[in-house]
Motif scaffolding. Structure first.
Motif, PDB file in Angstrom:
ATOM      1  N   GLY A 111     -68.168 -71.529 -40.064  1.00  0.00           N
ATOM      2  CA  GLY A 111     -68.138 -70.759 -38.795  1.00  0.00           C
ATOM      3  C   GLY A 111     -68.000 -69.299 -39.064  1.00  0.00           C
ATOM      4  O   GLY A 111     -68.153 -68.373 -38.137  1.00  0.00           O
ATOM      5  N   THR A 112     -67.812 -68.811 -40.350  1.00  0.00           N
ATOM      6  CA  THR A 112     -67.485 -67.676 -40.700  1.00  0.00           C
ATOM      7  C   THR A 112     -69.146 -66.913 -40.699  1.00  0.00           C
ATOM      8  O   THR A 112     -69.941 -67.230 -40.934  1.00  0.00           O
ATOM      9  CB  THR A 112     -67.056 -67.148 -42.121  1.00  0.00           C
ATOM     10  N   SER A 113     -68.699 -65.467 -40.567  1.00  0.00           N
ATOM     11  CA  SER A 113     -70.331 -64.732 -40.262  1.00  0.00           C
ATOM     12  C   SER A 113     -70.754 -64.405 -41.623  1.00  0.00           C
ATOM     13  O   SER A 113     -70.120 -64.045 -42.461  1.00  0.00           O
ATOM     14  CB  SER A 113     -69.896 -63.478 -39.394  1.00  0.00           C
ATOM     15  N   ASP A 131     -76.093 -74.642 -35.628  1.00  0.00           N
ATOM     16  CA  ASP A 131     -75.932 -73.429 -35.522  1.00  0.00           C
ATOM     17  C   ASP A 131     -76.578 -72.526 -36.337  1.00  0.00           C
ATOM     18  O   ASP A 131     -76.474 -71.226 -36.588  1.00  0.00           O
ATOM     19  CB  ASP A 131     -74.285 -73.055 -35.640  1.00  0.00           C
ATOM     20  N   THR A 137     -75.465 -71.109 -45.528  1.00  0.00           N
ATOM     21  CA  THR A 137     -75.928 -70.936 -44.303  1.00  0.00           C
ATOM     22  C   THR A 137     -77.283 -71.577 -43.875  1.00  0.00           C
ATOM     23  O   THR A 137     -77.673 -71.357 -42.862  1.00  0.00           O
ATOM     24  CB  THR A 137     -76.396 -69.271 -44.503  1.00  0.00           C
ATOM     25  N   LYS A 188     -74.639 -67.510 -39.969  1.00  0.00           N
ATOM     26  CA  LYS A 188     -73.295 -67.984 -40.123  1.00  0.00           C
ATOM     27  C   LYS A 188     -73.361 -69.012 -41.190  1.00  0.00           C
ATOM     28  O   LYS A 188     -74.342 -69.764 -41.479  1.00  0.00           O
ATOM     29  CB  LYS A 188     -72.729 -68.638 -38.836  1.00  0.00           C
ATOM     30  N   TRP A 228     -79.501 -70.079 -37.889  1.00  0.00           N
ATOM     31  CA  TRP A 228     -80.058 -68.937 -37.433  1.00  0.00           C
ATOM     32  C   TRP A 228     -81.467 -68.870 -37.347  1.00  0.00           C
ATOM     33  O   TRP A 228     -81.944 -68.238 -36.483  1.00  0.00           O
ATOM     34  CB  TRP A 228     -79.624 -67.810 -38.507  1.00  0.00           C
TER      35      TRP A 228
END
Length: 492
Positions: free
Chosen positions: A99-101, A200, A179, A95, A202
Protein backbone atom coordinates in the motif's frame (compact mmCIF):
# COMPACT_ATOMS: atom_id res chain seq x y z
CA UNK A 1 -14.29 -22.79 -28.26
CA UNK A 2 -17.05 -24.35 -30.37
CA UNK A 3 -20.22 -25.18 -28.41
CA UNK A 4 -22.35 -27.96 -29.86
CA UNK A 5 -26.10 -27.30 -29.79
CA UNK A 6 -27.63 -29.19 -26.87
CA UNK A 7 -31.31 -29.15 -25.97
CA UNK A 8 -31.64 -28.21 -22.31
CA UNK A 9 -34.50 -26.58 -20.55
CA UNK A 10 -34.61 -22.99 -19.31
CA UNK A 11 -32.04 -22.07 -16.61
CA UNK A 12 -30.02 -25.25 -17.15
CA UNK A 13 -29.23 -24.21 -20.71
CA UNK A 14 -28.15 -20.75 -19.58
CA UNK A 15 -25.92 -22.15 -16.84
CA UNK A 16 -24.30 -24.62 -19.20
CA UNK A 17 -23.61 -21.93 -21.78
CA UNK A 18 -22.09 -19.60 -19.15
CA UNK A 19 -19.77 -22.20 -17.63
CA UNK A 20 -18.70 -23.49 -21.03
CA UNK A 21 -17.67 -20.04 -22.16
CA UNK A 22 -15.93 -18.97 -18.95
CA UNK A 23 -12.19 -18.72 -19.42
CA UNK A 24 -9.98 -20.39 -16.87
CA UNK A 25 -8.34 -17.94 -14.44
CA UNK A 26 -5.63 -20.07 -12.80
CA UNK A 27 -2.36 -21.53 -14.00
CA UNK A 28 0.22 -23.92 -12.55
CA UNK A 29 3.71 -23.66 -14.02
CA UNK A 30 6.46 -26.21 -13.51
CA UNK A 31 10.00 -25.17 -12.61
CA UNK A 32 13.11 -27.26 -12.04
CA UNK A 33 14.57 -25.34 -9.10
CA UNK A 34 13.06 -23.65 -6.08
CA UNK A 35 14.51 -20.18 -5.51
CA UNK A 36 16.52 -19.79 -2.28
CA UNK A 37 14.74 -16.46 -1.70
CA UNK A 38 12.53 -14.03 -3.59
CA UNK A 39 14.66 -10.89 -3.59
CA UNK A 40 16.29 -10.49 -7.03
CA UNK A 41 18.51 -7.70 -5.70
CA UNK A 42 20.21 -10.04 -3.21
CA UNK A 43 20.21 -13.48 -4.86
CA UNK A 44 22.28 -14.92 -7.71
CA UNK A 45 19.97 -17.84 -8.53
CA UNK A 46 18.13 -17.65 -11.86
CA UNK A 47 15.11 -19.28 -10.21
CA UNK A 48 14.40 -16.04 -8.33
CA UNK A 49 13.77 -14.08 -11.52
CA UNK A 50 11.86 -17.01 -12.99
CA UNK A 51 9.19 -16.36 -10.36
CA UNK A 52 9.28 -12.62 -9.68
CA UNK A 53 10.64 -10.85 -12.82
CA UNK A 54 7.90 -8.55 -14.23
CA UNK A 55 5.34 -10.46 -12.17
CA UNK A 56 6.12 -9.17 -8.67
CA UNK A 57 8.99 -6.69 -9.11
CA UNK A 58 9.58 -4.05 -11.76
CA UNK A 59 12.52 -1.86 -12.73
CA UNK A 60 12.81 1.48 -14.46
CA UNK A 61 12.95 -0.49 -17.70
CA UNK A 62 12.21 -4.10 -18.57
CA UNK A 63 13.38 -6.57 -21.20
CA UNK A 64 10.60 -7.84 -23.43
CA UNK A 65 10.25 -11.31 -24.98
CA UNK A 66 12.12 -10.23 -28.10
CA UNK A 67 15.02 -8.87 -26.03
CA UNK A 68 14.28 -5.16 -26.53
CA UNK A 69 14.30 -2.53 -23.77
CA UNK A 70 10.81 -1.31 -22.84
CA UNK A 71 9.44 1.25 -20.38
CA UNK A 72 8.39 -0.06 -16.97
CA UNK A 73 8.26 2.14 -13.86
CA UNK A 74 9.89 4.81 -16.02
CA UNK A 75 7.38 5.78 -18.69
CA UNK A 76 10.01 7.64 -20.71
CA UNK A 77 13.50 9.12 -20.48
CA UNK A 78 15.91 11.51 -22.11
CA UNK A 79 19.69 11.20 -22.47
CA UNK A 80 22.09 14.12 -22.54
CA UNK A 81 24.24 14.67 -25.63
CA UNK A 82 27.37 13.53 -23.77
CA UNK A 83 25.67 10.28 -22.67
CA UNK A 84 26.26 11.01 -18.98
CA UNK A 85 22.84 12.15 -17.76
CA UNK A 86 19.63 10.10 -17.89
CA UNK A 87 16.40 11.82 -16.83
CA UNK A 88 13.60 9.37 -16.07
CA UNK A 89 9.92 10.34 -15.91
CA UNK A 90 8.15 7.89 -13.59
CA UNK A 91 4.70 6.36 -13.54
CA UNK A 92 2.16 8.21 -11.45
CA UNK A 93 -0.16 6.31 -9.12
CA UNK A 94 1.97 3.17 -8.80
CA UNK A 95 1.96 1.51 -5.38
CA UNK A 96 3.84 -1.26 -3.66
CA UNK A 97 1.89 -4.33 -2.61
CA UNK A 98 1.80 -3.18 1.02
CA UNK A 99 0.00 0.00 0.00
CA UNK A 100 2.95 2.38 0.20
CA UNK A 101 3.29 4.78 -2.71
CA UNK A 102 6.01 4.50 -5.33
CA UNK A 103 7.89 7.70 -6.11
CA UNK A 104 11.33 9.02 -7.05
CA UNK A 105 12.72 8.49 -3.54
CA UNK A 106 12.30 4.72 -4.01
CA UNK A 107 14.40 4.83 -7.17
CA UNK A 108 17.13 6.79 -5.41
CA UNK A 109 17.06 4.32 -2.51
CA UNK A 110 17.17 1.25 -4.77
CA UNK A 111 20.01 2.38 -7.03
CA UNK A 112 22.09 3.75 -4.16
CA UNK A 113 21.54 0.51 -2.24
CA UNK A 114 22.56 -1.63 -5.23
CA UNK A 115 25.80 0.28 -5.81
CA UNK A 116 26.76 0.80 -2.17
CA UNK A 117 30.10 -0.46 -0.90
CA UNK A 118 28.37 -3.08 1.28
CA UNK A 119 25.88 -4.07 -1.44
CA UNK A 120 25.01 -7.77 -1.64
CA UNK A 121 23.65 -7.42 -5.18
CA UNK A 122 24.97 -10.31 -7.28
CA UNK A 123 25.28 -8.00 -10.30
CA UNK A 124 26.75 -4.96 -8.55
CA UNK A 125 28.84 -4.24 -11.64
CA UNK A 126 25.67 -3.18 -13.47
CA UNK A 127 25.65 -0.02 -11.36
CA UNK A 128 29.37 0.77 -11.42
CA UNK A 129 29.02 3.66 -13.88
CA UNK A 130 26.52 5.53 -11.68
CA UNK A 131 28.02 8.60 -10.04
CA UNK A 132 24.89 10.18 -8.60
CA UNK A 133 21.13 9.57 -8.35
CA UNK A 134 18.84 12.50 -7.58
CA UNK A 135 15.09 12.98 -7.21
CA UNK A 136 14.14 16.33 -8.76
CA UNK A 137 10.46 15.81 -8.00
CA UNK A 138 8.12 13.02 -6.98
CA UNK A 139 8.07 11.62 -10.52
CA UNK A 140 11.47 12.63 -11.90
CA UNK A 141 14.85 11.01 -11.31
CA UNK A 142 18.18 12.14 -12.75
CA UNK A 143 20.98 9.56 -12.94
CA UNK A 144 24.45 10.90 -13.62
CA UNK A 145 27.13 8.51 -14.90
CA UNK A 146 30.87 8.86 -14.41
CA UNK A 147 31.36 7.71 -18.01
CA UNK A 148 29.06 6.84 -20.91
CA UNK A 149 27.51 3.37 -20.74
CA UNK A 150 25.99 2.05 -23.94
CA UNK A 151 24.18 -0.72 -22.06
CA UNK A 152 22.80 1.39 -19.20
CA UNK A 153 19.10 1.22 -20.13
CA UNK A 154 19.44 -2.50 -20.80
CA UNK A 155 21.18 -2.99 -17.45
CA UNK A 156 18.31 -1.23 -15.68
CA UNK A 157 16.02 -3.93 -17.09
CA UNK A 158 17.78 -6.79 -15.30
CA UNK A 159 16.06 -8.40 -12.34
CA UNK A 160 18.92 -7.25 -10.15
CA UNK A 161 17.91 -3.62 -10.88
CA UNK A 162 14.27 -3.76 -9.77
CA UNK A 163 12.93 -0.96 -7.59
CA UNK A 164 12.23 -1.79 -3.95
CA UNK A 165 10.89 0.27 -1.06
CA UNK A 166 12.97 1.12 2.03
CA UNK A 167 10.08 -0.06 4.22
CA UNK A 168 10.23 -3.63 2.88
CA UNK A 169 13.69 -4.04 1.33
CA UNK A 170 15.13 -6.01 4.24
CA UNK A 171 12.35 -8.63 4.18
CA UNK A 172 11.89 -9.12 0.43
CA UNK A 173 13.74 -12.42 0.54
CA UNK A 174 10.88 -14.06 2.43
CA UNK A 175 8.03 -11.63 1.75
CA UNK A 176 8.54 -9.85 -1.59
CA UNK A 177 6.83 -6.48 -1.88
CA UNK A 178 7.00 -5.05 -5.37
CA UNK A 179 4.87 -2.92 -7.69
CA UNK A 180 4.02 -5.65 -10.19
CA UNK A 181 0.69 -7.07 -11.39
CA UNK A 182 1.02 -10.09 -9.07
CA UNK A 183 1.78 -10.35 -5.37
CA UNK A 184 2.84 -13.22 -3.15
CA UNK A 185 -0.02 -15.27 -1.74
CA UNK A 186 1.73 -18.35 -0.32
CA UNK A 187 5.09 -20.10 -0.30
CA UNK A 188 5.01 -23.79 0.56
CA UNK A 189 8.70 -24.49 1.10
CA UNK A 190 9.93 -27.35 -1.02
CA UNK A 191 6.73 -27.47 -3.03
CA UNK A 192 5.25 -24.34 -4.60
CA UNK A 193 4.87 -20.56 -4.66
CA UNK A 194 1.47 -19.02 -5.43
CA UNK A 195 0.96 -15.49 -6.71
CA UNK A 196 -2.38 -13.66 -6.87
CA UNK A 197 -3.48 -10.82 -9.10
CA UNK A 198 -2.77 -7.34 -7.74
CA UNK A 199 -6.08 -5.50 -8.08
CA UNK A 200 -4.36 -2.17 -7.39
CA UNK A 201 -1.79 -2.49 -10.18
CA UNK A 202 -0.98 0.78 -11.93
CA UNK A 203 -1.05 -0.72 -15.44
CA UNK A 204 -3.10 -3.25 -17.38
CA UNK A 205 -4.56 -5.89 -15.09
CA UNK A 206 -3.23 -9.45 -15.33
CA UNK A 207 -5.56 -11.86 -17.11
CA UNK A 208 -5.10 -14.62 -14.52
CA UNK A 209 -6.27 -14.56 -10.91
CA UNK A 210 -3.66 -16.97 -9.56
CA UNK A 211 -0.39 -18.44 -10.78
CA UNK A 212 1.34 -21.28 -8.93
CA UNK A 213 4.95 -22.25 -9.55
CA UNK A 214 5.56 -25.91 -8.67
CA UNK A 215 9.11 -27.20 -8.23
CA UNK A 216 9.74 -30.50 -9.99
CA UNK A 217 13.45 -31.20 -10.56
CA UNK A 218 13.05 -34.82 -11.67
CA UNK A 219 12.60 -35.12 -15.46
CA UNK A 220 10.28 -38.13 -15.27
CA UNK A 221 8.11 -36.45 -12.64
CA UNK A 222 7.97 -33.26 -14.73
CA UNK A 223 6.75 -35.21 -17.75
CA UNK A 224 4.16 -37.05 -15.68
CA UNK A 225 2.87 -33.82 -14.12
CA UNK A 226 2.28 -32.28 -17.55
CA UNK A 227 0.57 -35.37 -18.93
CA UNK A 228 -1.70 -35.58 -15.89
CA UNK A 229 -2.59 -31.90 -16.01
CA UNK A 230 -1.15 -31.24 -12.56
CA UNK A 231 0.87 -28.48 -14.21
CA UNK A 232 -0.31 -26.81 -17.40
CA UNK A 233 3.03 -25.41 -18.53
CA UNK A 234 6.72 -26.19 -18.23
CA UNK A 235 8.52 -23.28 -19.95
CA UNK A 236 11.86 -25.05 -19.47
CA UNK A 237 11.10 -28.78 -19.46
CA UNK A 238 14.01 -30.72 -17.93
CA UNK A 239 13.14 -33.84 -19.96
CA UNK A 240 14.32 -33.31 -23.55
CA UNK A 241 13.76 -37.01 -24.14
CA UNK A 242 10.00 -36.41 -23.83
CA UNK A 243 9.76 -33.62 -26.43
CA UNK A 244 8.78 -35.94 -29.28
CA UNK A 245 6.00 -37.42 -27.15
CA UNK A 246 4.51 -33.99 -26.48
CA UNK A 247 4.90 -32.91 -30.11
CA UNK A 248 2.69 -35.85 -31.10
CA UNK A 249 0.01 -34.97 -28.54
CA UNK A 250 -2.49 -32.32 -29.75
CA UNK A 251 -3.24 -31.31 -26.18
CA UNK A 252 0.12 -29.54 -25.99
CA UNK A 253 2.10 -26.79 -27.67
CA UNK A 254 5.84 -27.41 -27.99
CA UNK A 255 8.17 -24.50 -28.69
CA UNK A 256 11.94 -24.97 -28.90
CA UNK A 257 13.29 -21.49 -28.39
CA UNK A 258 16.61 -19.89 -27.60
CA UNK A 259 18.05 -18.80 -24.26
CA UNK A 260 20.98 -16.78 -22.98
CA UNK A 261 22.19 -19.94 -21.23
CA UNK A 262 25.84 -20.57 -22.06
CA UNK A 263 26.40 -24.01 -20.55
CA UNK A 264 30.03 -24.43 -19.53
CA UNK A 265 32.44 -26.71 -17.74
CA UNK A 266 33.42 -23.96 -15.35
CA UNK A 267 36.98 -24.13 -14.09
CA UNK A 268 38.72 -22.73 -11.02
CA UNK A 269 41.49 -20.84 -12.83
CA UNK A 270 43.50 -20.19 -9.66
CA UNK A 271 43.52 -23.74 -8.35
CA UNK A 272 46.35 -26.05 -9.52
CA UNK A 273 46.53 -27.73 -11.95
CA UNK A 274 43.82 -25.67 -13.64
CA UNK A 275 45.87 -22.51 -13.33
CA UNK A 276 47.89 -23.94 -16.26
CA UNK A 277 46.43 -22.92 -19.62
CA UNK A 278 47.64 -26.14 -21.23
CA UNK A 279 45.60 -28.20 -18.76
CA UNK A 280 42.53 -26.13 -19.60
CA UNK A 281 43.21 -26.46 -23.33
CA UNK A 282 43.67 -30.20 -22.89
CA UNK A 283 40.21 -30.45 -21.33
CA UNK A 284 38.73 -28.48 -24.22
CA UNK A 285 40.24 -30.95 -26.72
CA UNK A 286 39.13 -33.95 -24.64
CA UNK A 287 35.43 -33.09 -24.70
CA UNK A 288 33.07 -33.97 -27.54
CA UNK A 289 30.40 -31.25 -27.32
CA UNK A 290 28.00 -32.90 -29.75
CA UNK A 291 28.14 -36.14 -27.77
CA UNK A 292 27.08 -34.21 -24.67
CA UNK A 293 24.24 -32.49 -26.54
CA UNK A 294 23.06 -35.82 -27.94
CA UNK A 295 23.53 -37.82 -24.76
CA UNK A 296 22.40 -35.34 -22.12
CA UNK A 297 20.04 -33.08 -24.08
CA UNK A 298 18.71 -35.50 -26.74
CA UNK A 299 20.07 -33.31 -29.51
CA UNK A 300 18.60 -30.03 -28.21
CA UNK A 301 21.36 -27.45 -27.93
CA UNK A 302 23.89 -25.54 -30.04
CA UNK A 303 27.66 -26.15 -29.67
CA UNK A 304 29.55 -23.03 -28.60
CA UNK A 305 33.22 -22.16 -28.34
CA UNK A 306 32.95 -19.01 -26.25
CA UNK A 307 30.73 -17.32 -23.67
CA UNK A 308 28.26 -15.69 -26.05
CA UNK A 309 24.83 -16.55 -27.44
CA UNK A 310 24.81 -17.72 -31.09
CA UNK A 311 21.68 -15.67 -31.82
CA UNK A 312 23.49 -12.45 -30.88
CA UNK A 313 24.64 -10.46 -33.96
CA UNK A 314 28.10 -10.03 -32.36
CA UNK A 315 28.64 -13.79 -31.93
CA UNK A 316 31.86 -15.35 -33.25
CA UNK A 317 31.84 -19.02 -34.24
CA UNK A 318 34.73 -20.50 -32.24
CA UNK A 319 33.45 -23.99 -31.46
CA UNK A 320 36.14 -25.56 -33.67
CA UNK A 321 39.02 -23.80 -31.90
CA UNK A 322 39.48 -26.90 -29.75
CA UNK A 323 38.33 -29.76 -31.91
CA UNK A 324 37.61 -33.09 -30.23
CA UNK A 325 41.07 -34.67 -30.20
CA UNK A 326 41.91 -36.91 -27.20
CA UNK A 327 45.47 -37.50 -28.42
CA UNK A 328 46.16 -33.79 -28.56
CA UNK A 329 44.66 -33.48 -25.08
CA UNK A 330 47.07 -36.12 -23.76
CA UNK A 331 50.01 -34.35 -25.40
CA UNK A 332 49.06 -31.03 -23.79
CA UNK A 333 48.76 -32.70 -20.38
CA UNK A 334 52.21 -34.24 -20.84
CA UNK A 335 53.60 -30.86 -21.88
CA UNK A 336 52.17 -29.39 -18.68
CA UNK A 337 53.87 -32.15 -16.66
CA UNK A 338 50.79 -34.27 -15.96
CA UNK A 339 51.45 -37.33 -18.10
CA UNK A 340 50.70 -39.38 -14.97
CA UNK A 341 47.17 -38.02 -14.84
CA UNK A 342 45.13 -35.65 -12.69
CA UNK A 343 42.60 -36.26 -9.95
CA UNK A 344 39.96 -33.59 -9.32
CA UNK A 345 36.36 -33.03 -8.27
CA UNK A 346 33.32 -32.17 -10.37
CA UNK A 347 30.59 -30.51 -8.32
CA UNK A 348 27.21 -30.69 -10.03
CA UNK A 349 24.07 -28.63 -9.29
CA UNK A 350 20.63 -30.27 -9.73
CA UNK A 351 19.60 -29.43 -13.34
CA UNK A 352 19.55 -32.41 -15.66
CA UNK A 353 21.96 -30.74 -18.11
CA UNK A 354 24.54 -30.75 -15.30
CA UNK A 355 23.86 -34.17 -13.81
CA UNK A 356 23.57 -35.96 -17.14
CA UNK A 357 26.28 -33.94 -18.84
CA UNK A 358 28.60 -34.47 -15.90
CA UNK A 359 28.57 -38.23 -16.32
CA UNK A 360 29.51 -37.92 -19.99
CA UNK A 361 32.22 -35.33 -19.35
CA UNK A 362 33.72 -37.41 -16.55
CA UNK A 363 33.95 -40.36 -18.92
CA UNK A 364 35.55 -38.30 -21.69
CA UNK A 365 38.11 -36.71 -19.37
CA UNK A 366 38.92 -40.08 -17.83
CA UNK A 367 39.94 -41.26 -21.30
CA UNK A 368 42.78 -38.70 -21.36
CA UNK A 369 43.91 -39.20 -17.76
CA UNK A 370 41.76 -36.75 -15.77
CA UNK A 371 39.91 -38.71 -13.09
CA UNK A 372 36.96 -36.84 -11.62
CA UNK A 373 35.06 -37.48 -8.40
CA UNK A 374 31.47 -36.43 -9.04
CA UNK A 375 29.87 -34.59 -6.13
CA UNK A 376 26.13 -33.84 -6.53
CA UNK A 377 25.01 -30.64 -4.77
CA UNK A 378 21.67 -29.04 -4.05
CA UNK A 379 21.28 -25.54 -5.43
CA UNK A 380 21.88 -23.81 -2.10
CA UNK A 381 25.03 -25.86 -1.55
CA UNK A 382 26.28 -24.99 -5.02
CA UNK A 383 25.78 -21.28 -4.38
CA UNK A 384 27.62 -21.44 -1.05
CA UNK A 385 30.48 -23.76 -2.01
CA UNK A 386 31.09 -22.93 -5.66
CA UNK A 387 29.72 -19.48 -6.49
CA UNK A 388 30.44 -17.77 -3.19
CA UNK A 389 33.13 -19.94 -1.59
CA UNK A 390 35.10 -20.83 -4.76
CA UNK A 391 35.63 -24.24 -3.19
CA UNK A 392 35.68 -26.34 -6.34
CA UNK A 393 37.82 -27.71 -9.15
CA UNK A 394 35.25 -28.08 -11.92
CA UNK A 395 31.49 -27.60 -12.17
CA UNK A 396 28.82 -27.44 -14.89
CA UNK A 397 26.37 -24.57 -15.00
CA UNK A 398 24.34 -22.53 -17.47
CA UNK A 399 24.96 -18.80 -17.22
CA UNK A 400 21.55 -17.45 -18.19
CA UNK A 401 22.16 -13.73 -17.72
CA UNK A 402 22.05 -11.72 -20.97
CA UNK A 403 25.24 -10.34 -22.56
CA UNK A 404 27.25 -11.34 -19.51
CA UNK A 405 30.72 -11.74 -21.00
CA UNK A 406 31.78 -8.90 -18.69
CA UNK A 407 31.82 -11.35 -15.76
CA UNK A 408 35.28 -12.39 -17.00
CA UNK A 409 36.52 -8.91 -16.07
CA UNK A 410 35.17 -9.00 -12.51
CA UNK A 411 37.63 -9.19 -9.65
CA UNK A 412 37.36 -12.40 -7.67
CA UNK A 413 34.51 -13.89 -9.74
CA UNK A 414 33.98 -17.55 -8.92
CA UNK A 415 36.05 -19.04 -11.75
CA UNK A 416 38.84 -16.60 -10.79
CA UNK A 417 40.12 -15.53 -14.21
CA UNK A 418 42.41 -12.53 -14.42
CA UNK A 419 43.57 -10.89 -17.64
CA UNK A 420 44.39 -7.15 -17.63
CA UNK A 421 43.99 -6.92 -21.42
CA UNK A 422 40.51 -8.42 -21.24
CA UNK A 423 39.55 -6.08 -18.41
CA UNK A 424 40.76 -3.07 -20.42
CA UNK A 425 38.67 -4.25 -23.37
CA UNK A 426 35.53 -4.43 -21.23
CA UNK A 427 36.29 -0.98 -19.80
CA UNK A 428 36.38 0.33 -23.36
CA UNK A 429 33.15 -1.50 -24.21
CA UNK A 430 31.40 0.08 -21.23
CA UNK A 431 32.00 3.58 -22.56
CA UNK A 432 31.20 2.79 -26.20
CA UNK A 433 27.71 3.58 -27.47
CA UNK A 434 28.11 2.96 -31.22
CA UNK A 435 26.57 -0.42 -32.01
CA UNK A 436 29.09 -1.55 -34.62
CA UNK A 437 32.00 -0.56 -32.39
CA UNK A 438 30.42 -2.49 -29.52
CA UNK A 439 30.04 -5.55 -31.74
CA UNK A 440 33.72 -5.38 -32.69
CA UNK A 441 34.75 -5.19 -29.03
CA UNK A 442 32.45 -8.10 -28.15
CA UNK A 443 34.11 -10.18 -30.86
CA UNK A 444 37.58 -9.40 -29.49
CA UNK A 445 36.42 -10.33 -26.00
CA UNK A 446 35.10 -13.68 -27.19
CA UNK A 447 38.41 -14.50 -28.88
CA UNK A 448 40.47 -13.69 -25.77
CA UNK A 449 38.59 -15.96 -23.38
CA UNK A 450 38.57 -18.75 -25.95
CA UNK A 451 42.32 -18.46 -26.49
CA UNK A 452 42.82 -18.57 -22.72
CA UNK A 453 40.46 -21.58 -22.44
CA UNK A 454 39.05 -20.00 -19.29
CA UNK A 455 36.27 -22.57 -19.25
CA UNK A 456 35.23 -25.37 -21.57
CA UNK A 457 32.34 -23.92 -23.57
CA UNK A 458 29.84 -26.69 -24.20
CA UNK A 459 26.50 -25.61 -25.67
CA UNK A 460 23.81 -22.97 -25.68
CA UNK A 461 20.88 -24.20 -23.64
CA UNK A 462 17.68 -24.58 -25.64
CA UNK A 463 14.37 -23.44 -24.19
CA UNK A 464 12.23 -26.56 -24.28
CA UNK A 465 8.81 -25.07 -23.75
CA UNK A 466 5.77 -27.35 -23.37
CA UNK A 467 2.35 -26.11 -22.35
CA UNK A 468 -1.38 -26.66 -22.73
CA UNK A 469 -2.45 -25.85 -26.28
CA UNK A 470 -5.13 -23.47 -24.95
CA UNK A 471 -2.59 -21.24 -23.21
CA UNK A 472 -1.56 -17.98 -24.85
CA UNK A 473 1.15 -15.46 -24.05
CA UNK A 474 4.05 -17.51 -22.70
CA UNK A 475 7.49 -16.50 -23.96
CA UNK A 476 8.93 -18.61 -26.77
CA UNK A 477 12.52 -17.45 -26.13
CA UNK A 478 14.36 -16.38 -22.99
CA UNK A 479 16.28 -13.14 -23.52
CA UNK A 480 16.29 -12.92 -19.72
CA UNK A 481 15.61 -15.54 -17.06
CA UNK A 482 11.89 -15.05 -16.59
CA UNK A 483 8.48 -16.70 -16.60
CA UNK A 484 6.59 -13.53 -17.40
CA UNK A 485 2.89 -14.33 -16.93
CA UNK A 486 1.62 -10.75 -17.06
CA UNK A 487 0.04 -11.30 -20.49
CA UNK A 488 -0.85 -15.00 -20.23
CA UNK A 489 -4.44 -16.14 -20.72
CA UNK A 490 -6.54 -19.16 -21.62
CA UNK A 491 -8.46 -19.50 -24.88
CA UNK A 492 -12.18 -19.86 -24.38
Amino acid sequence: MTIRPIILGGLAAILFSSSALAARMDLTIGMVLEPPGLDPTAEAAAAVDEVVYANVFEGLTRIGPEGAVKPALAKNWTISDDGLTYTFELREGAKFHDGTSFDASDVVFSLDRARAEDSTNAQKALFSAIEKVEATGDTTVVVTLSEPSGAFLYNMGWGDAVIVAPESADTNKENPVGTGPFKLDNWQRGSAITLTRNADYWGDQAKLDTVTFRFIPDPAAATAALLAGDVQAFPNLPAPEAIAQFEADPRFTVVIGSTEGETILSTNNKKPPFDDVNVRRAMAHAIDRQAIIDGAMFGLGTPIGTHFAPHNPAYVELSETYEFNPEKAKALLAEAGFEGGIKATLKLPPPSYARRGGEIIASQLRDVGIDLEIIPLEWGQWLEQVFKGKDFDLTIVSHTEPNDIDIYARDDYYFQYENPDFKALIDKLNVTADEEERFALYRQAQQIITDDAVNVYLFQLAKNGVWDAKLNGLWENSPVQANDVTGVSWSE
